[in-house]
Structures are given as structure tokens and as C-alpha cells.
Design an enzyme around this catalytic site. Structure first.
Site, PDB file in Angstrom:
ATOM      1  N   ASN A  89       0.844  -1.188   0.000  1.00 26.18           N
ATOM      2  CA  ASN A  89       0.000   0.000   0.000  1.00 26.18           C
ATOM      3  C   ASN A  89       0.884   1.245   0.000  1.00 26.18           C
ATOM      4  O   ASN A  89       1.900   1.293   0.684  1.00 26.18           O
ATOM      5  CB  ASN A  89      -0.886   0.021   1.251  1.00 26.18           C
ATOM      6  N   GLY A  95      -4.219   3.161   1.238  1.00 23.65           N
ATOM      7  CA  GLY A  95      -4.514   2.643   2.571  1.00 23.65           C
ATOM      8  C   GLY A  95      -3.289   2.428   3.437  1.00 23.65           C
ATOM      9  O   GLY A  95      -3.342   1.695   4.427  1.00 23.65           O
ATOM     10  N   GLN A  96      -2.185   3.096   3.106  1.00 24.27           N
ATOM     11  CA  GLN A  96      -0.969   2.932   3.904  1.00 24.27           C
ATOM     12  C   GLN A  96      -1.120   3.645   5.249  1.00 24.27           C
ATOM     13  O   GLN A  96      -1.519   4.809   5.306  1.00 24.27           O
ATOM     14  CB  GLN A  96       0.234   3.514   3.157  1.00 24.27           C
ATOM     15  N   HIS A 102       6.754  -1.961   3.179  1.00 25.47           N
ATOM     16  CA  HIS A 102       6.420  -3.328   3.586  1.00 25.47           C
ATOM     17  C   HIS A 102       5.443  -3.925   2.587  1.00 25.47           C
ATOM     18  O   HIS A 102       4.704  -3.215   1.904  1.00 25.47           O
ATOM     19  CB  HIS A 102       5.816  -3.353   4.996  1.00 25.47           C
TER      20      HIS A 102
HETATM   21  P1  DGP Z   1      -0.439  -0.548   5.881  1.00 26.59           P
HETATM   22  O1  DGP Z   1      -1.850  -0.154   6.165  1.00 26.59           O
HETATM   23  O2  DGP Z   1      -0.246  -1.129   4.484  1.00 26.59           O
HETATM   24  O3  DGP Z   1       0.524   0.571   6.184  1.00 26.59           O
HETATM   25  O4  DGP Z   1      -0.126  -1.755   6.860  1.00 26.59           O
HETATM   26  C1  DGP Z   1       0.330  -1.596   8.152  1.00 26.59           C
HETATM   27  C2  DGP Z   1       0.025  -2.865   8.899  1.00 26.59           C
HETATM   28  O5  DGP Z   1       0.863  -2.911  10.038  1.00 26.59           O
HETATM   29  C3  DGP Z   1      -1.415  -2.994   9.402  1.00 26.59           C
HETATM   30  O6  DGP Z   1      -2.012  -4.135   8.811  1.00 26.59           O
HETATM   31  C4  DGP Z   1      -1.286  -3.177  10.909  1.00 26.59           C
HETATM   32  C5  DGP Z   1       0.165  -3.534  11.088  1.00 26.59           C
HETATM   33  N1  DGP Z   1       0.789  -3.032  12.303  1.00 26.59           N
HETATM   34  C6  DGP Z   1       0.835  -1.735  12.711  1.00 26.59           C
HETATM   35  N2  DGP Z   1       1.534  -1.636  13.844  1.00 26.59           N
HETATM   36  C7  DGP Z   1       1.965  -2.893  14.153  1.00 26.59           C
HETATM   37  C8  DGP Z   1       2.740  -3.426  15.214  1.00 26.59           C
HETATM   38  O7  DGP Z   1       3.187  -2.723  16.116  1.00 26.59           O
HETATM   39  N3  DGP Z   1       2.960  -4.767  15.190  1.00 26.59           N
HETATM   40  C9  DGP Z   1       2.485  -5.572  14.191  1.00 26.59           C
HETATM   41  N4  DGP Z   1       2.777  -6.866  14.277  1.00 26.59           N
HETATM   42  N5  DGP Z   1       1.741  -5.098  13.178  1.00 26.59           N
HETATM   43  C10 DGP Z   1       1.484  -3.775  13.159  1.00 26.59           C
END
Ligand code: DGP
Length: 116
Positions: A89, A95-96, A102
């Protein structure tokens, strides 16, 4: 490394995550808010803001490592037969929510297309 970046902190080991895979360029861990039975994040060790970061095209090794890790992790968790999706994203329409490059590895159910 960005001081305020949650994924940099996970890469550095100062914030805990369920890490499944790591190599010299990529760390993979389970998403804390899974959107599918398998939802794993593949994160570059180097801090890029997103796929749109101007430094991304110059780091072909990091890009290749992200793809290779996607394949390795998918096989590690056994979803390569039934299939999976790798998603990146960027920006608000994409939706980032975390500003660190990542890819999402999603699997374990039939995934709809197009995404919402
Ligand atoms: P995006 O929306 O593409 O930026 O995805 C970010 C993702 O990261 C979202 O699905 C939730 C995940 N996420 C955010 N903070 C943390 C964290 O502290 N630990 C883990 N394991 N996932 C996280």
C-alpha cells in the site's frame, strides 16, 4: 533507521513481534490486525517511507530481497500450493498507515478481487 518508526523498532528488536523470518535485508512478522488466516508483513531493514520513496529504485538488492522473502515465507507457512497475495500500500488512497516500506502476505482463504 527512523526514530519514530514502529517497523524500525520491530526490526531493531526494541518492540516485540511474532517474527517468522529474517535475513540481512528483510524481517517478516505476523500482522497484529490480521485480515486473513495468514497475514504476515515483510519489512525492509532499511527505512524507506514506501514504494514511492525516491531511494527505492537505487536499491535493487532490497527490492529483490523483499520478493525472495515473500516466496520463502509463503513456502515456510505452507501456502504456496493454494496461493496467496502480496500487497503493497502507498499513500492515503492505497490505505498505507505505517510509513515504512512493507508488503502484506495474505493467504488462508479465497481473496476477493478487486480489493475494496
Ligand atoms: P499498511 O496499512 O499497508 O501501512 O499496513 C500496516 C500494517 O501494520 C497494518 O495491517 C497493521 C500492522 N501493524 C501496525 N503496527 C503494528 C505493530 O506494532 N505490530 C504488528 N505486528 N503489526 C502492526
Amino acid at each position: 533507521m527512523s526514530q519514530s518508526c514502529i517497523f524500525c523498532a520491530i526490526v531493531a528488536g526494541t518492540i516485540a513481534a511474532d517474527v517468522l523470518y529474517q535475513d540481512g535485508r528483510v524481517v517478516a512478522f505476523r500482522d497484529r490486525s490480521p485480515q486473513a488466516p495468514v497475514h504476515i508483513l515483510l519489512v525492509t531493514r532499511h527505512h524507506f517511507a514506501s514504494i514511492d520513496d525516491p531511494a527505492v529504485p537505487a536499491d535493487a538488492a532490497a527490492c529483490a530481497a523483499l520478493f525472495a522473502a515473500g516466496q520463502a515465507v509463503a513456502r515456510q507457512v505452507g501456502v504456496e500450493r493454494n496461493g496467496y497475495r502480496l500487497v503493497m500500500n502507498h499513500g492515503s488512497d492505497g490505505g498505507q498507515t505505517v510509513q515504512h516500506l512493507h508488503a502484506h502476505l495474505l493467504a488462508g482463504r479465497s481473496l476477493g478481487w478487486p480489493p475494496g
